[in-house]
Scaffold this motif. Sequence first.
Motif, PDB file in Angstrom:
ATOM      1  N   ALA A  20       1.390  -6.791   4.261  1.00 59.89           N
ATOM      2  CA  ALA A  20      -0.314  -5.922   4.768  1.00 59.89           C
ATOM      3  C   ALA A  20      -0.049  -4.300   3.193  1.00 59.89           C
ATOM      4  O   ALA A  20      -0.920  -4.859   2.353  1.00 59.89           O
ATOM      5  N   ARG A  21       1.008  -4.331   4.022  1.00 65.58           N
ATOM      6  CA  ARG A  21       1.139  -2.636   3.123  1.00 65.58           C
ATOM      7  C   ARG A  21       1.742  -3.090   2.109  1.00 65.58           C
ATOM      8  O   ARG A  21       1.178  -2.247   1.493  1.00 65.58           O
ATOM      9  N   ARG A  22       2.271  -3.836   1.583  1.00 66.90           N
ATOM     10  CA  ARG A  22       2.314  -4.431  -0.177  1.00 66.90           C
ATOM     11  C   ARG A  22       1.162  -4.336  -1.339  1.00 66.90           C
ATOM     12  O   ARG A  22       0.982  -3.401  -1.717  1.00 66.90           O
ATOM     13  N   GLN A  23       0.220  -5.077  -0.037  1.00 65.14           N
ATOM     14  CA  GLN A  23      -0.886  -5.722  -0.501  1.00 65.14           C
ATOM     15  C   GLN A  23      -1.779  -4.331  -0.021  1.00 65.14           C
ATOM     16  O   GLN A  23      -2.311  -3.830  -1.714  1.00 65.14           O
ATOM     17  N   ALA A  24      -1.757  -2.912   0.506  1.00 63.07           N
ATOM     18  CA  ALA A  24      -2.648  -2.024   0.690  1.00 63.07           C
ATOM     19  C   ALA A  24      -1.823  -0.548  -0.209  1.00 63.07           C
ATOM     20  O   ALA A  24      -2.528  -0.645  -0.628  1.00 63.07           O
ATOM     21  N   ARG A  25      -1.013  -0.761  -1.011  1.00 67.50           N
ATOM     22  CA  ARG A  25       0.406   0.108  -1.951  1.00 67.50           C
ATOM     23  C   ARG A  25      -0.879  -0.745  -3.494  1.00 67.50           C
ATOM     24  O   ARG A  25      -1.175   0.434  -3.750  1.00 67.50           O
TER      25      ARG A  25
END
Length: 104
Positions: A20-25
């Motif tokens: 999720a963090r990767r997608q957000a970035r």
Amino acid sequence: RRLRCCTKRCEELTQELNEARRQARLGVVRAKLLKEAGQSHMSLSRQLVQSNAELARLTAEYRSTLDILDRAAQDNQRLLAAEEELKVQVEALSQENAALAGLA
């Protein structure tokens, strides 16, 4: 056994969180790129409008210059014709003067 289950679930949740963090970035980067692309597009659009205006101005100037050159060429033709006519008249007067001189 329960601890292993919880640990496994914790690892899964950690992986989901990391994804999720990767997608957000990626979303932030994508949004930034889209914003920059939009700004570049607007800048290029303004430059294109300015270039088109300059092209229109230069085209009008070019056509005006062609009109001036065309009129000058016509004037030149008239002057050449007048020069030829004057040469004929000078020759006629020269012959007339010679004839008159012969009579005197």
